[in-house]
Design an enzyme around this catalytic site. Structure first.
Site, PDB file in Angstrom:
ATOM      1  CE  LYS A  74      16.434  58.919  51.750  1.00 58.99           C
ATOM      2  NZ  LYS A  74      16.344  57.262  51.501  1.00 58.99           N
TER       3      LYS A  74
ATOM      4  CD  GLU B 221      25.166  46.058  61.314  1.00 57.48           C
ATOM      5  OE1 GLU B 221      25.690  46.914  60.617  1.00 57.48           O
ATOM      6  OE2 GLU B 221      24.136  46.366  62.241  1.00 57.48           O
TER       7      GLU B 221
ATOM      8  N   GLY C 296      21.576  54.218  60.025  1.00 54.99           N
ATOM      9  CA  GLY C 296      22.039  53.498  58.848  1.00 54.99           C
ATOM     10  C   GLY C 296      23.347  52.908  58.813  1.00 54.99           C
ATOM     11  CB  SER C 297      25.759  51.924  56.426  1.00 53.85           C
ATOM     12  OG  SER C 297      25.939  52.879  55.644  1.00 53.85           O
TER      13      SER C 297
ATOM     14  CD  GLU D 173      21.303  52.432  65.865  1.00 55.27           C
ATOM     15  OE1 GLU D 173      22.095  51.985  65.174  1.00 55.27           O
ATOM     16  OE2 GLU D 173      20.145  52.115  65.738  1.00 55.27           O
TER      17      GLU D 173
ATOM     18  N   GLY E 135      26.965  57.028  57.441  1.00 52.84           N
ATOM     19  CA  GLY E 135      26.789  57.911  58.704  1.00 52.84           C
ATOM     20  C   GLY E 135      28.116  59.084  58.952  1.00 52.84           C
TER      21      GLY E 135
ATOM     22  CB  CYS F  47      20.938  48.719  64.659  1.00 54.76           C
ATOM     23  SG  CYS F  47      20.203  49.622  63.399  1.00 54.76           S
TER      24      CYS F  47
HETATM   25  C1  UN1 Z   1      17.068  48.667  65.467  1.00 60.22           C
HETATM   26  O1  UN1 Z   1      17.748  47.968  66.078  1.00 60.22           O
HETATM   27  O2  UN1 Z   1      17.443  48.934  64.310  1.00 60.22           O
HETATM   28  O3  UN1 Z   1      15.614  47.727  70.641  1.00 60.22           O
HETATM   29  C2  UN1 Z   1      15.955  49.324  66.047  1.00 60.22           C
HETATM   30  C3  UN1 Z   1      14.938  47.122  69.604  1.00 60.22           C
HETATM   31  C4  UN1 Z   1      13.846  47.965  68.894  1.00 60.22           C
HETATM   32  C5  UN1 Z   1      14.198  49.231  67.981  1.00 60.22           C
HETATM   33  C6  UN1 Z   1      15.404  48.339  67.210  1.00 60.22           C
HETATM   34  N1  UN1 Z   1      13.008  48.636  70.118  1.00 60.22           N
HETATM   35  O4  UN1 Z   1      14.862  46.095  69.319  1.00 60.22           O
END
Ligand code: UN1
Length: 511
Positions: free
Chosen positions: A187, A400, A240-241, A263, A245, A297
């Protein structure tokens, strides 16, 4: 491979694409559609895409289930060949993908390209795994027996992906899943459906058999929810959030077989210790806070600095932050693109207001940009504030922001730095800037994180390393290096080579 923007690249910009779902090797429309625009210029329509209904998600899962029977029969090496084909397609179409990522999700071209390079690396890495051991042989207590541990696929894997790495993140999980013999439904994010459609085309070009990989676009409430709750999906990967999650984990807990890998972001930090090389510290902090406009993230919303060097650090950091150019990512002089949508902008404003309300000293009062170059985009300039003393239980230092919102927090020494770092519900990414190997080791062992860096930013992980966090950042599983662990069952298999049965543990055999 360079990453400059040339007129040739501008000719690759897509407009008004009619994206479709890819189900059972066919291109299909949805019952309704939605529009995807360029966050740097909302008048630029990248395309329309299907809003996928529950019934159509069910079709996609059925297709994946049907394809599973024959896909799992191929050898790992045979499946790796398809993944190698995909790597070649990604390499061939690298520029086209990079421009699309830049224009649909707003990251400057250099970052859009890094996303696609990360995808290519994932494909290369996973294809190589096809020829590595898929299990091992063990001795038994009984000399005439051999025991084996083998990895077997789990079935249908559903992957719910975010917009910020619209090519790389779908591949982190899907390629290990496919290599192991699972089939997949992805998705894509409602912010980047055209990237998802383009990726599906790459799988088609790579020659994957029908139904092995399926793509659906849509929102979280209907399309994502239908996939996450589908009873015939064996594994869910979600990036995602935290709120979503947790919901997915809770609903999956009702079924004995379902595994969910999550994650869920972070409130990451760069820790600058008193002996830090300030050139590295300033550069690392700026990249961590403002690359991708803080929408990774692993972006850092906190710079935790030893008070002995805080003044010097802050002066240099602000000098650089003031020079950050914000604009359309296809302009090569731009460092920071737009926020993904007006909600992202509103979230940034909310965090900034909270920082003011909670007593932060504002050092750089970021603004929504509305000048001629910015009028049609979701642009904001960096917001930087300071807490000379750490303040507990704040919103701004613990939640965040997923935007260019960054606190500088003064601390006394190593132990306070780590205490402050740990004072969030998250634990994803952490960077420490120091020349002292003993201090680095203390941070390594006492901070909570999934990705740690020394003398580097908190962003920029490579695909052959685990990617995921601890605490509220999820259960630490989603990316390529760790993915095979939960995308396969490790089955035990014991073979007797004798003419009689001899049991382990001295178990008698006389009837
Ligand atoms: C994310 O932070 O949503 O480590 C992914 C990083 C990238 C992946 C980030 N390789 O900054």
């Amino acid at each position: 491979m360079s990453a400059t923007v040339t007129p040739d690249l501008l000719s690759l910009v897509m407009r008004d694409v009619k994206a479709q779902n890819y189900i059972n090797g066919e291109w299909v429309d949805g019952d309704s559609t939605f529009v995807s625009t360029n966050p740097a210029n909302r008048t630029h329509v990248i395309g329309t895409a299907p809003m996928t209904s529950r019934a159509q998600v069910n079709e996609a899962v059925k297709a994946a289930r049907a394809a599973y029977t024959s896909w799992r029969r191929l050898s790992w090496v045979q499946r790796a060949e398809f993944i190698d084909n995909l790597a070649q397609v990604l390499k061939r179409d690298l520029e086209e993908f990079s421009v699309l990522v830049t224009t649909e999700c707003g990251k400057p071209y250099n970052e859009g390209r890094a996303d696609v390079v990360e995808s290519l690396h994932t494909a290369q890495y996973v294809a190589g795994f096809g020829r590595l051991p898929t299990g091992h042989v063990l001795s038994s207590e009984i000399p005439a027996k051999d025991a084996y541990i083998l990895r077997k696929p789990k079935g249908v894997v559903g992957i719910i992906t975010p917009w910020n790495f619209p090519v790389a993140i779908p591949l982190w999980g899907s390629l290990p899943a496919l290599l192991a013999g699972n089939t997949v439904v992805i998705k894509t994010s409602e912010e980047t459906p055209v990237c998802g459609w383009r990726l599906a085309k790459a799988f088609e070009d790579a020659g994957f058999p029908k139904g092995v990989i399926n793509f659906v676009s849509g929102d979280g409430e209907t399309t994502g929810d239908a996939l996450a709750r589908h009873e015939d999906v064996d594994v869910i990967l979600f990036t995602g959030s935290r709120a979503v999650g947790k919901m997915i984990q809770q609903s999956a807990a009702a079924e004995a077989h379902k595994f969910v890998a999550t994650e869920l972001g972070g409130k990451n930090a760069v820790i600058v210790l008193e002996d830090a090389n300030l050139d590295i510290a300033v550069n690392a902090a700026l990249l961590s806070a403002f690359k991708t406009a803080g929408q990774r993230c692993v972006s850092s919303g906190r710079i935790i600095v030893d008070r002995k060097i805080e003044g010097q650090f802050t002066e240099r950091f602000l000098d650089l932050a003031k020079r950050v150019r914000v604009g359309d990512g296809m302009d090569p002089s731009v460092f920071m693109g737009p926020l993904i949508n007006p909600d992202g902008l509103a979230k940034w404003q909310h965090h900034n207001a909270k920082a003011k309300e909670e007593g932060g000293e504002i050092l750089l009062d970021g603004q929504v940009l509305t000048g001629p170059d910015h009028v049609n985009g979701n642009f904001a300039s960096p917001f930087v504030y300071r807490f000379a003393q750490y303040k507990e239980n704040t919103f701004c230092l613990r939640q965040e922001a997923f935007s260019p919102h960054c606190a500088i927090i003064g601390v006394d020494g190593l132990e306070e730095a780590v205490r402050v770092y740990n004072d969030t519900e998250y634990g994803l990414s952490m960077a420490v800037i120091t020349e002292d190997f003993r201090k680095w080791r203390y941070v390594r062992d006492h901070a909570d994180y999934g990705l740690g860096y020394v003398n580097l930013p908190s962003i920029g992980a490579e695909v052959h390393l685990p990617f995921g966090g601890v605490k509220g950042s999820g259960n630490g599983n989603p990316a390529a290096e760790t993915a095979l662990e939960y995308l396969t069952h490790r089955v035990a298999f014991t073979v007797n080579h004798a003419e009689e049965i001899v049991m382990a543990q001295g178990l008698g055999t006389k009837v």
